[in-house]
Design a protein around this motif. Sequence first.
Motif, PDB file in Angstrom:
ATOM      1  N   LEU A 172      -1.562  -5.135  -3.208  1.00  0.00           N
ATOM      2  CA  LEU A 172      -2.184  -5.417  -4.501  1.00  0.00           C
ATOM      3  C   LEU A 172      -1.259  -6.316  -5.306  1.00  0.00           C
ATOM      4  O   LEU A 172      -0.048  -6.105  -5.327  1.00  0.00           O
ATOM      5  CB  LEU A 172      -2.387  -4.133  -5.300  1.00  0.00           C
ATOM      6  CG  LEU A 172      -3.520  -3.213  -4.901  1.00  0.00           C
ATOM      7  CD1 LEU A 172      -3.427  -1.922  -5.701  1.00  0.00           C
ATOM      8  CD2 LEU A 172      -4.856  -3.880  -5.134  1.00  0.00           C
ATOM      9  N   THR A 173      -1.832  -7.286  -5.986  1.00  0.00           N
ATOM     10  CA  THR A 173      -1.068  -8.086  -6.933  1.00  0.00           C
ATOM     11  C   THR A 173      -1.496  -7.656  -8.324  1.00  0.00           C
ATOM     12  O   THR A 173      -2.691  -7.668  -8.640  1.00  0.00           O
ATOM     13  CB  THR A 173      -1.305  -9.591  -6.732  1.00  0.00           C
ATOM     14  OG1 THR A 173      -0.897  -9.941  -5.401  1.00  0.00           O
ATOM     15  CG2 THR A 173      -0.516 -10.411  -7.736  1.00  0.00           C
ATOM     16  N   ARG A 181       0.820  -1.217   0.000  1.00  0.00           N
ATOM     17  CA  ARG A 181       0.000   0.000   0.000  1.00  0.00           C
ATOM     18  C   ARG A 181       0.853   1.266   0.000  1.00  0.00           C
ATOM     19  O   ARG A 181       0.468   2.278  -0.579  1.00  0.00           O
ATOM     20  CB  ARG A 181      -0.942  -0.011   1.219  1.00  0.00           C
ATOM     21  CG  ARG A 181      -1.949   1.110   1.231  1.00  0.00           C
ATOM     22  CD  ARG A 181      -2.905   0.951   0.059  1.00  0.00           C
ATOM     23  NE  ARG A 181      -4.075   1.792   0.197  1.00  0.00           N
ATOM     24  CZ  ARG A 181      -4.306   2.846  -0.593  1.00  0.00           C
ATOM     25  NH1 ARG A 181      -3.469   3.191  -1.521  1.00  0.00           N
ATOM     26  NH2 ARG A 181      -5.407   3.538  -0.440  1.00  0.00           N
ATOM     27  N   VAL A 182       2.023   1.228   0.647  1.00  0.00           N
ATOM     28  CA  VAL A 182       2.876   2.421   0.742  1.00  0.00           C
ATOM     29  C   VAL A 182       3.693   2.659  -0.524  1.00  0.00           C
ATOM     30  O   VAL A 182       4.309   3.707  -0.669  1.00  0.00           O
ATOM     31  CB  VAL A 182       3.819   2.324   1.964  1.00  0.00           C
ATOM     32  CG1 VAL A 182       3.010   2.324   3.250  1.00  0.00           C
ATOM     33  CG2 VAL A 182       4.704   1.086   1.871  1.00  0.00           C
ATOM     34  N   TRP A 215      -4.901   1.724  -7.002  1.00  0.00           N
ATOM     35  CA  TRP A 215      -5.919   1.949  -5.987  1.00  0.00           C
ATOM     36  C   TRP A 215      -6.984   2.908  -6.484  1.00  0.00           C
ATOM     37  O   TRP A 215      -8.147   2.810  -6.110  1.00  0.00           O
ATOM     38  CB  TRP A 215      -5.308   2.436  -4.679  1.00  0.00           C
ATOM     39  CG  TRP A 215      -4.780   1.309  -3.855  1.00  0.00           C
ATOM     40  CD1 TRP A 215      -3.477   1.045  -3.561  1.00  0.00           C
ATOM     41  CD2 TRP A 215      -5.536   0.262  -3.231  1.00  0.00           C
ATOM     42  NE1 TRP A 215      -3.376  -0.099  -2.809  1.00  0.00           N
ATOM     43  CE2 TRP A 215      -4.624  -0.598  -2.581  1.00  0.00           C
ATOM     44  CE3 TRP A 215      -6.889  -0.040  -3.160  1.00  0.00           C
ATOM     45  CZ2 TRP A 215      -5.034  -1.726  -1.879  1.00  0.00           C
ATOM     46  CZ3 TRP A 215      -7.300  -1.161  -2.453  1.00  0.00           C
ATOM     47  CH2 TRP A 215      -6.374  -1.991  -1.818  1.00  0.00           C
ATOM     48  N   GLU A 216      -6.611   3.841  -7.351  1.00  0.00           N
ATOM     49  CA  GLU A 216      -7.606   4.767  -7.917  1.00  0.00           C
ATOM     50  C   GLU A 216      -8.635   4.018  -8.755  1.00  0.00           C
ATOM     51  O   GLU A 216      -9.789   4.434  -8.853  1.00  0.00           O
ATOM     52  CB  GLU A 216      -6.920   5.830  -8.776  1.00  0.00           C
ATOM     53  CG  GLU A 216      -6.209   6.881  -7.968  1.00  0.00           C
ATOM     54  CD  GLU A 216      -5.556   7.934  -8.841  1.00  0.00           C
ATOM     55  OE1 GLU A 216      -6.040   8.158  -9.974  1.00  0.00           O
ATOM     56  OE2 GLU A 216      -4.574   8.531  -8.393  1.00  0.00           O
ATOM     57  N   ALA A 217      -8.238   2.909  -9.382  1.00  0.00           N
ATOM     58  CA  ALA A 217      -9.147   2.113 -10.219  1.00  0.00           C
ATOM     59  C   ALA A 217      -9.830   0.993  -9.437  1.00  0.00           C
ATOM     60  O   ALA A 217     -10.726   0.336  -9.955  1.00  0.00           O
ATOM     61  CB  ALA A 217      -8.365   1.513 -11.395  1.00  0.00           C
ATOM     62  N   PHE A 218      -9.425   0.777  -8.205  1.00  0.00           N
ATOM     63  CA  PHE A 218      -9.963  -0.296  -7.368  1.00  0.00           C
ATOM     64  C   PHE A 218     -11.165   0.243  -6.591  1.00  0.00           C
ATOM     65  O   PHE A 218     -11.044   1.182  -5.825  1.00  0.00           O
ATOM     66  CB  PHE A 218      -8.875  -0.762  -6.390  1.00  0.00           C
ATOM     67  CG  PHE A 218      -9.130  -2.104  -5.766  1.00  0.00           C
ATOM     68  CD1 PHE A 218      -8.444  -3.211  -6.223  1.00  0.00           C
ATOM     69  CD2 PHE A 218     -10.033  -2.260  -4.729  1.00  0.00           C
ATOM     70  CE1 PHE A 218      -8.651  -4.459  -5.648  1.00  0.00           C
ATOM     71  CE2 PHE A 218     -10.250  -3.492  -4.157  1.00  0.00           C
ATOM     72  CZ  PHE A 218      -9.566  -4.596  -4.618  1.00  0.00           C
ATOM     73  N   ASP A 238     -14.205   5.736   5.333  1.00  0.00           N
ATOM     74  CA  ASP A 238     -13.140   6.734   5.417  1.00  0.00           C
ATOM     75  C   ASP A 238     -11.798   6.100   5.790  1.00  0.00           C
ATOM     76  O   ASP A 238     -10.827   6.808   6.057  1.00  0.00           O
ATOM     77  CB  ASP A 238     -13.510   7.846   6.397  1.00  0.00           C
ATOM     78  CG  ASP A 238     -13.768   7.337   7.808  1.00  0.00           C
ATOM     79  OD1 ASP A 238     -13.847   6.102   7.998  1.00  0.00           O
ATOM     80  OD2 ASP A 238     -13.884   8.178   8.719  1.00  0.00           O
ATOM     81  N   GLU A 239     -11.735   4.757   5.794  1.00  0.00           N
ATOM     82  CA  GLU A 239     -10.495   4.038   6.082  1.00  0.00           C
ATOM     83  C   GLU A 239     -10.153   3.118   4.914  1.00  0.00           C
ATOM     84  O   GLU A 239     -10.629   1.986   4.843  1.00  0.00           O
ATOM     85  CB  GLU A 239     -10.641   3.211   7.363  1.00  0.00           C
ATOM     86  CG  GLU A 239     -10.843   4.039   8.608  1.00  0.00           C
ATOM     87  CD  GLU A 239     -11.058   3.173   9.841  1.00  0.00           C
ATOM     88  OE1 GLU A 239     -10.760   1.957   9.799  1.00  0.00           O
ATOM     89  OE2 GLU A 239     -11.533   3.715  10.847  1.00  0.00           O
ATOM     90  N   PRO A 240      -9.342   3.597   3.952  1.00  0.00           N
ATOM     91  CA  PRO A 240      -9.002   2.756   2.805  1.00  0.00           C
ATOM     92  C   PRO A 240      -8.233   1.507   3.235  1.00  0.00           C
ATOM     93  O   PRO A 240      -7.586   1.495   4.281  1.00  0.00           O
ATOM     94  CB  PRO A 240      -8.138   3.662   1.930  1.00  0.00           C
ATOM     95  CG  PRO A 240      -7.824   4.851   2.725  1.00  0.00           C
ATOM     96  CD  PRO A 240      -8.705   4.886   3.922  1.00  0.00           C
ATOM     97  N   PRO A 241      -8.313   0.459   2.445  1.00  0.00           N
ATOM     98  CA  PRO A 241      -7.617  -0.781   2.796  1.00  0.00           C
ATOM     99  C   PRO A 241      -6.104  -0.607   2.768  1.00  0.00           C
ATOM    100  O   PRO A 241      -5.575   0.244   2.055  1.00  0.00           O
ATOM    101  CB  PRO A 241      -8.066  -1.771   1.725  1.00  0.00           C
ATOM    102  CG  PRO A 241      -8.590  -0.952   0.620  1.00  0.00           C
ATOM    103  CD  PRO A 241      -9.026   0.350   1.183  1.00  0.00           C
ATOM    104  N   MET A 242      -5.432  -1.417   3.545  1.00  0.00           N
ATOM    105  CA  MET A 242      -3.974  -1.387   3.583  1.00  0.00           C
ATOM    106  C   MET A 242      -3.380  -2.663   2.970  1.00  0.00           C
ATOM    107  O   MET A 242      -2.193  -2.915   3.067  1.00  0.00           O
ATOM    108  CB  MET A 242      -3.488  -1.221   5.032  1.00  0.00           C
ATOM    109  CG  MET A 242      -3.912   0.112   5.658  1.00  0.00           C
ATOM    110  SD  MET A 242      -3.439   1.565   4.687  1.00  0.00           S
ATOM    111  CE  MET A 242      -1.665   1.523   4.849  1.00  0.00           C
ATOM    112  N   ASP A 243      -4.233  -3.472   2.359  1.00  0.00           N
ATOM    113  CA  ASP A 243      -3.793  -4.734   1.767  1.00  0.00           C
ATOM    114  C   ASP A 243      -2.833  -4.504   0.605  1.00  0.00           C
ATOM    115  O   ASP A 243      -2.911  -3.481  -0.078  1.00  0.00           O
ATOM    116  CB  ASP A 243      -4.995  -5.521   1.224  1.00  0.00           C
ATOM    117  CG  ASP A 243      -6.028  -5.824   2.284  1.00  0.00           C
ATOM    118  OD1 ASP A 243      -5.647  -5.946   3.459  1.00  0.00           O
ATOM    119  OD2 ASP A 243      -7.207  -5.927   1.933  1.00  0.00           O
TER     120      ASP A 243
END
Length: 153
Positions: free
Chosen positions: A122-123, A89-90, A98-101, A115-120
């Motif tokens: 991405l593959t 995520r960082v 993330w903008e397209a997710f 208001d808390e986006p995921p921190m998972d």
Amino acid sequence: MLEERILNLLSTNNVAVLATVNADGSPAATPVRYYSLGFEIFYTSWNASVKSRNLRRDPRVSAGIVAPLVGQASSRGAQIFGTARTLERVDPEADRYWEAFRWQSDHAERGRPLDEPPMDPLTVITPHRILYTDHWLRRTGHHPRQTWRPDGA
């Protein structure tokens, strides 16, 4: 025309069967809910999952996407052959994905705060080749299976 058909398929479906290679060389096929950005597809997965561990060891991947089937003539889908990479995520590169997710709908389904986006992590799967199948192509005199490559070859 082929690129438009592939992009339409990727953007109008959301489940792929992802094939990775287990440590013993056997195949592992897992359904994943994906999103697309251009010809790349991507999904979230825990780093400890079997598919994520397999991809760290061998990033080669295949994913199958199939549109709902009404009859033989409506058979339409794609096999994506490519390489996977995981973005934490960082990682600044993750921002465009993330903008397209559409994570908000997932959060709403699970009762999580919007208001808390995921921190998972991405593959992201970047294709080297896509085998597209569309039996309606026969109606225009084309072969129902077409191969796309990023270099156009």
